[in-house]
Motif scaffolding. Structure first.
Motif, PDB file in Angstrom:
ATOM      1  N   THR A  72       0.857  -1.064   0.004  1.00 11.08           N
ATOM      2  CA  THR A  72       0.006   0.107  -0.063  1.00 11.08           C
ATOM      3  C   THR A  72       0.870   1.276  -0.004  1.00 11.08           C
ATOM      4  N   VAL A  73       0.586   2.190  -0.891  1.00 16.76           N
ATOM      5  CA  VAL A  73       1.658   3.311  -0.958  1.00 16.76           C
ATOM      6  C   VAL A  73       0.748   4.502  -0.625  1.00 16.76           C
ATOM      7  N   GLY A  74      -0.549   4.611  -0.258  1.00 20.57           N
ATOM      8  CA  GLY A  74      -1.117   5.740   0.142  1.00 20.57           C
ATOM      9  C   GLY A  74      -2.581   5.290   0.246  1.00 20.57           C
ATOM     10  N   HIS A  75      -3.566   6.386   0.142  1.00 20.11           N
ATOM     11  CA  HIS A  75      -4.980   5.984   0.147  1.00 20.11           C
ATOM     12  C   HIS A  75      -5.641   7.125  -0.677  1.00 20.11           C
ATOM     13  N   ARG A  76      -6.653   6.863  -1.371  1.00 18.88           N
ATOM     14  CA  ARG A  76      -7.210   7.702  -2.323  1.00 18.88           C
ATOM     15  C   ARG A  76      -8.299   8.521  -1.416  1.00 18.88           C
ATOM     16  N   ASN A  77      -8.208   9.733  -1.589  1.00 19.96           N
ATOM     17  CA  ASN A  77      -8.892  10.761  -0.871  1.00 19.96           C
ATOM     18  C   ASN A  77     -10.512  10.795  -1.366  1.00 19.96           C
ATOM     19  N   VAL A  78     -10.952   9.768  -1.245  1.00 18.00           N
ATOM     20  CA  VAL A  78     -12.345   9.743  -1.591  1.00 18.00           C
ATOM     21  C   VAL A  78     -13.167   9.001  -0.533  1.00 18.00           C
ATOM     22  N   PRO A  79     -14.470   8.990  -0.357  1.00 20.40           N
ATOM     23  CA  PRO A  79     -15.013   8.517   0.830  1.00 20.40           C
ATOM     24  C   PRO A  79     -14.623   6.956   0.696  1.00 20.40           C
ATOM     25  N   GLY A  80     -14.458   6.499   2.149  1.00 26.72           N
ATOM     26  CA  GLY A  80     -13.934   4.930   2.359  1.00 26.72           C
ATOM     27  C   GLY A  80     -12.355   5.104   2.323  1.00 26.72           C
ATOM     28  N   ARG A  81     -11.658   6.042   1.763  1.00 30.25           N
ATOM     29  CA  ARG A  81     -10.408   6.397   1.773  1.00 30.25           C
ATOM     30  C   ARG A  81      -9.598   4.831   1.333  1.00 30.25           C
ATOM     31  N   PRO A  82     -10.003   4.366   0.184  1.00 31.99           N
ATOM     32  CA  PRO A  82      -9.465   3.175  -0.278  1.00 31.99           C
ATOM     33  C   PRO A  82      -7.835   3.133  -0.408  1.00 31.99           C
ATOM     34  N   ALA A  83      -7.109   1.922  -0.321  1.00 34.15           N
ATOM     35  CA  ALA A  83      -5.778   1.650  -0.210  1.00 34.15           C
ATOM     36  C   ALA A  83      -5.468   1.932  -1.505  1.00 34.15           C
ATOM     37  N   LEU A  84      -4.298   2.388  -2.058  1.00 31.83           N
ATOM     38  CA  LEU A  84      -3.645   2.418  -3.354  1.00 31.83           C
ATOM     39  C   LEU A  84      -2.764   1.438  -3.296  1.00 31.83           C
ATOM     40  N   PHE A  85      -2.690   0.560  -4.342  1.00 34.35           N
ATOM     41  CA  PHE A  85      -1.570  -0.651  -4.466  1.00 34.35           C
ATOM     42  C   PHE A  85      -0.577  -0.481  -5.536  1.00 34.35           C
ATOM     43  N   ALA A  86       0.470  -0.689  -5.126  1.00 27.55           N
ATOM     44  CA  ALA A  86       1.621  -0.543  -6.297  1.00 27.55           C
ATOM     45  C   ALA A  86       2.465  -1.857  -5.986  1.00 27.55           C
ATOM     46  N   THR A  87       3.484  -1.809  -6.961  1.00 26.29           N
ATOM     47  CA  THR A  87       4.411  -2.998  -7.108  1.00 26.29           C
ATOM     48  C   THR A  87       5.469  -2.345  -6.222  1.00 26.29           C
ATOM     49  N   THR A  88       6.223  -3.739  -5.762  1.00 28.06           N
ATOM     50  CA  THR A  88       7.392  -3.274  -4.925  1.00 28.06           C
ATOM     51  C   THR A  88       8.700  -3.504  -5.558  1.00 28.06           C
ATOM     52  N   GLN A  89       9.610  -3.347  -4.932  1.00 32.93           N
ATOM     53  CA  GLN A  89      11.086  -3.675  -5.537  1.00 32.93           C
ATOM     54  C   GLN A  89      11.140  -5.225  -5.581  1.00 32.93           C
ATOM     55  N   ALA A  90      10.801  -5.862  -4.738  1.00 32.81           N
ATOM     56  CA  ALA A  90      10.910  -7.233  -4.594  1.00 32.81           C
ATOM     57  C   ALA A  90      10.158  -8.012  -5.868  1.00 32.81           C
ATOM     58  N   PHE A  91       8.899  -7.591  -6.343  1.00 32.83           N
ATOM     59  CA  PHE A  91       8.239  -7.916  -7.453  1.00 32.83           C
ATOM     60  C   PHE A  91       9.272  -7.783  -8.922  1.00 32.83           C
TER      61      PHE A  91
END
Lengths: 200, 268, 200
Positions: free
Chosen positions: C150-169
């Protein structure tokens, strides 16, 4: 091999003598658990090679019989035996996930056909037959699907890679060997053989 | 099920021009210029087109009006050379071959050579036949039941095994997964992602990671001093994109003052 | 046309009335194809919601009954129903060569592809693209593997988590950067664009 028909709650301990009933139960469960086809040789390993190949094949055929009425079938493909849905169930499976499996473009399918029927071939061979360049993405797509791979290099300048189809290709097309590919008819000749050639 | 998409027993329109189906190529081989582009798209290349013309008009290859065809092929080449240089080259090659055949047929036959060899069309005919056979093969392959498309292999859930051995994947697996996704035309429309946007996306993740857990950072902090010009541009685009998607806020408390970037989701 | 349109006694055409026999056959086959549990709601969609939940549950229980003597069982877990291998079969599966390692399901691979190409994305974004719900198991599988975070949360209702791929990937895939992933625009040409396809 003792053939005692026993009651259900029996455990699947190999220490005991393997009844055909138990053996079939294990074979069936393992095949249902494994996505890849399993060869008779691999399946014999399940029982420490205590069962001979003919017996295992017989049991597999019995399992296949048992499943004929269902929406799933046990099939024998190039790399061995595997369970798969019957074609008639696929529309229902598709409803679960709206993602359609790729239907490859003509360029991809023609390239595949050349590799399947003329293997081993180089990219140059494919281009000669199609009369048009073959993008490396086409070849990558086919190897990503696991359908083709490089089996060597032709001993000419540049040593181009030779492509051939894989076992996975046969498996995915429900085939046991390349000989099961649909035969290509002799196509009608574009020229009448004996006709005197008129000048255009 | 499994309709044969590669085949066309019912002869679909050759192409559609302004919604009007073009059912067949006129006998004189003339194709309206605006149709040409669409039309060429339907063919795999010059060999495919030639084969089509021969089959469509039930021509003996010997009867092909070489001059007309050559003229037509030249027109294709004209049309294509700007955009599809490689394909244009293929058509040019075919044109050259047709011209060569034509010219050799106009010359008196060499006496000594055997007749079959001396027919300049023999090689072309051989290639056309081979290509036609392969097209047929492609159709037949496409008709075979295909894993995932026409049936699904069974794999029952097994908890322990999955825990013990995490599967490995390769780029090829990702490629396959994405090809599956784009099969739906909708995805194609919504997600035209180029190489550039991908790198922007990568930096968007990086910027968010950088901001994570901090109050705010100065705009300049987000640019590594060692970044190349291209990188700076991409990072800048990433910040703009993040702002557009309301993932970050860009603040400048004073006129000409320091610019700050902060995660919008951070509780204030 | 497709090779095997034949099936012993009856075809599985939904146009016909669904006999319990047919329905069970479809349910069983579909459940065998998915590793993710399927809820009764999802299963009802297979039949255009023509069957009520109680009926489907009854049929599922009948299927469960039928399988009790086998090495595989139908179980009801929190998020729905799934077939799973009984623990006693495990030792046999372990004897198979390690190359038969499990593969990630299509759902997992597609989710990963979306995160890789479209990051940062929320679960909702992924669902939009896949056109189907994304179970939290999928996301857990991928983050347990260390490939996404998770690299952050979108600022909309529910504040859903933002996913990104990692260095390990990137490391695990032998990539130096995301830009080394195959470009998408080129991949599009490899599949059929629409249903109508050109001439023979």
């Amino acid at each position: 091999m003792s053939v005692k028909l026993v009651n259900p709650p029996e455990t699947l301990d190999t220490q005991d003598t393997l009844s055909p009933f138990k053996t079939k139960r294990i074979l069936e469960a393992v095949l249902l658990t494994t996505q890849e086809p399993l060869s008779v040789t691999e399946l014999r390993k399940l029982f420490d090679n205590e069962l001979n190949a003919a017996l295992v094949t017989n049991l597999l055929n019995e399992i296949r019989e048992k499943w004929t009425e269902s929406g799933v079938e046990l099939v024998h493909v190039a790399s061995g035996w595997r369970f798969q849905t019957k074609a008639e169930v696929q529309p229902f499976v598709d409803r679960l996930s709206p993602q359609k499996t790729p239907r490859y473009s003509r360029a991809v399918m023609e390239t595949l056909a050349i590799i399947a029927y003329r293997q081993p071939v180089t990219r140059g061979d494919i281009e000669d037959i199609r009369g048009v360049g073959v993008s490396s993405n086409i070849l990558k797509t086919l190897s990503a699907r696991g359908w083709i791979d490089t089996v060597g290099h032709r001993n000419v300048p540049g040593r181009p890679a030779l492509f051939a189809t894989t076992q996975a290709f046969l498996n995915d097309l429900n085939l046991r060997s390349l000989e099961e590919l649909p035969p290509l008819d002799e196509l009608g000749s574009l020229v009448e053989k004996n006709e005197e050639l008129p000048l255009a | 099920m499994n309709p044969n998409h590669l085949d066309s027993a019912d002869t679909p329109p050759v192409a559609k021009i302004c919604g009007e189906p073009l059912m067949e190529i006129p006998q004189d081989l003339y194709i309206p210029p605006d149709a040409l582009e669409v039309f060429l798209d339907t063919f795999q290349g010059p060999l495919d087109l030639l084969l089509y013309l021969i089959r469509k008009h039930n021509l003996e290859i010997l009867d092909i009006p070489m001059a007309e065809l050559t003229k037509q092929y030249m027109a294709y080449v004209e049309m294509m050379h700007a955009e599809q240089l490689e394909l244009a080259a293929e058509y040019l090659l075919m044109t050259a071959l047709l011209i060569e055949i034509k010219s050799r047929m106009l010359l008196p036959k060499p006496v000594a050579t055997n007749e079959e060899e001396s027919d300049p069309r023999a090689e072309l005919v051989r290639r056309l036949l081979e290509y036609e056979r392969i097209k047929q093969a492609a159709n037949l392959l496409n008709e075979l039941p295909q894993a995932e498309r026409d049936f699904t292999t069974i794999q029952v859930w097994m908890e322990q095994k999955t825990l013990n051995q995490p599967p490995n994947i390769s780029i090829d697996d990702l490629r396959h997964a994405w090809i599956t996704l784009i099969t739906r035309a909708k995805i194609n429309r919504h997600h035209q992602v180029s190489r550039e946007t991908l790198s922007v996306r990568a930096y968007m993740s990086q910027v968010l990671r950088h901001l994570h857990g901090r109050q705010q950072v100065t705009f300049y902090e987000l640019f590594s001093p060692t970044a190349s010009v291209a990188e700076v541009v991409v990072i800048f685009l990433a910040i703009l994109e993040l702002a557009k998607e309301a993932l970050v806020a860009i603040l400048q408390p004073e006129v000409f003052g320091v610019i700050y970037v902060r995660e919008t989701s951070q509780s204030t």
